[in-house]
Motif scaffolding. Sequence first.
Motif, mmCIF file in Angstrom:
data_model
loop_
_atom_site.group_PDB
_atom_site.id
_atom_site.type_symbol
_atom_site.label_atom_id
_atom_site.label_comp_id
_atom_site.label_asym_id
_atom_site.label_seq_id
_atom_site.Cartn_x
_atom_site.Cartn_y
_atom_site.Cartn_z
ATOM 1 N N VAL A 1 0.847 -1.192 0.000
ATOM 2 C CA VAL A 1 0.000 0.000 0.000
ATOM 3 C C VAL A 1 0.885 1.245 0.000
ATOM 4 N N LEU A 2 1.850 1.292 0.894
ATOM 5 C CA LEU A 2 2.764 2.429 1.007
ATOM 6 C C LEU A 2 3.526 2.669 -0.298
ATOM 7 N N GLN A 3 4.097 1.623 -0.865
ATOM 8 C CA GLN A 3 4.917 1.813 -2.070
ATOM 9 C C GLN A 3 4.094 2.254 -3.270
ATOM 10 N N ASP A 24 4.381 10.492 -6.403
ATOM 11 C CA ASP A 24 5.553 10.972 -7.140
ATOM 12 C C ASP A 24 5.241 11.267 -8.604
ATOM 13 N N HIS A 25 4.200 10.630 -9.119
ATOM 14 C CA HIS A 25 3.851 10.808 -10.527
ATOM 15 C C HIS A 25 2.644 11.724 -10.726
ATOM 16 N N GLY A 26 2.360 12.549 -9.705
ATOM 17 C CA GLY A 26 1.406 13.625 -9.861
ATOM 18 C C GLY A 26 -0.053 13.304 -9.605
ATOM 19 N N PHE A 27 -0.351 12.143 -9.066
ATOM 20 C CA PHE A 27 -1.733 11.818 -8.731
ATOM 21 C C PHE A 27 -2.039 12.292 -7.314
ATOM 22 N N GLU A 28 -3.277 12.721 -7.092
ATOM 23 C CA GLU A 28 -3.720 13.075 -5.746
ATOM 24 C C GLU A 28 -4.146 11.779 -5.059
ATOM 25 N N VAL A 29 -3.348 11.348 -4.106
ATOM 26 C CA VAL A 29 -3.528 10.039 -3.473
ATOM 27 C C VAL A 29 -3.986 10.219 -2.033
#
Length: 175
Positions: A117-119, A126-131
């Motif tokens: 889940v963390l990774q 890091d790739h610009g998604f709102e997580v």
Amino acid sequence: MHRESTALLVVDVQAGFISPYTQRALPRIHELIESDAFDLVIATRFHNPEGSPYRKFIKWDRLSTPEEIALDPKVEQSADVVIDKATYMAGDEIAASLKAFGIAKVLVVGIDTDVCVLQNAAYLFDHGFEVSIDLEGCATNGGAEADAAAVRLLERTIGRDHVLGSQHQTLASTG
């Protein structure tokens, strides 16, 4: 006002990872899947093949049989996309699916909070998604101590306001 498209990412909710400790996440995962609040549901499915780093370096050979690899039936039935992976993360494949559907926001649930889940969450961030992470829908076979460590790492990695159900948010909402 138009709602921004959101995906639900369900990480490794598989028979071989469901244990007495992790099964506590299943009701929330099922609730989210059934909520019809997501434009896309992506599930990852881990398998541990011969020669994997898990077998080679940490001598762990579980999640090798079809019975262990099987997704939770409700997750399998509801997933729009299932991504098979033999590592902790399937970031490139998840990101490609999100982009193909024009989705920039992701809610993540699954097993194991402290690892997969963390990774996957960090990769998407890091790739610009709102997580965001829904902790009620997460658990780890590392137990309560590993779950607590994962919460601290997730808060630092994707931001406290995106770790839903953390102690920080509980205190902030009652104060």
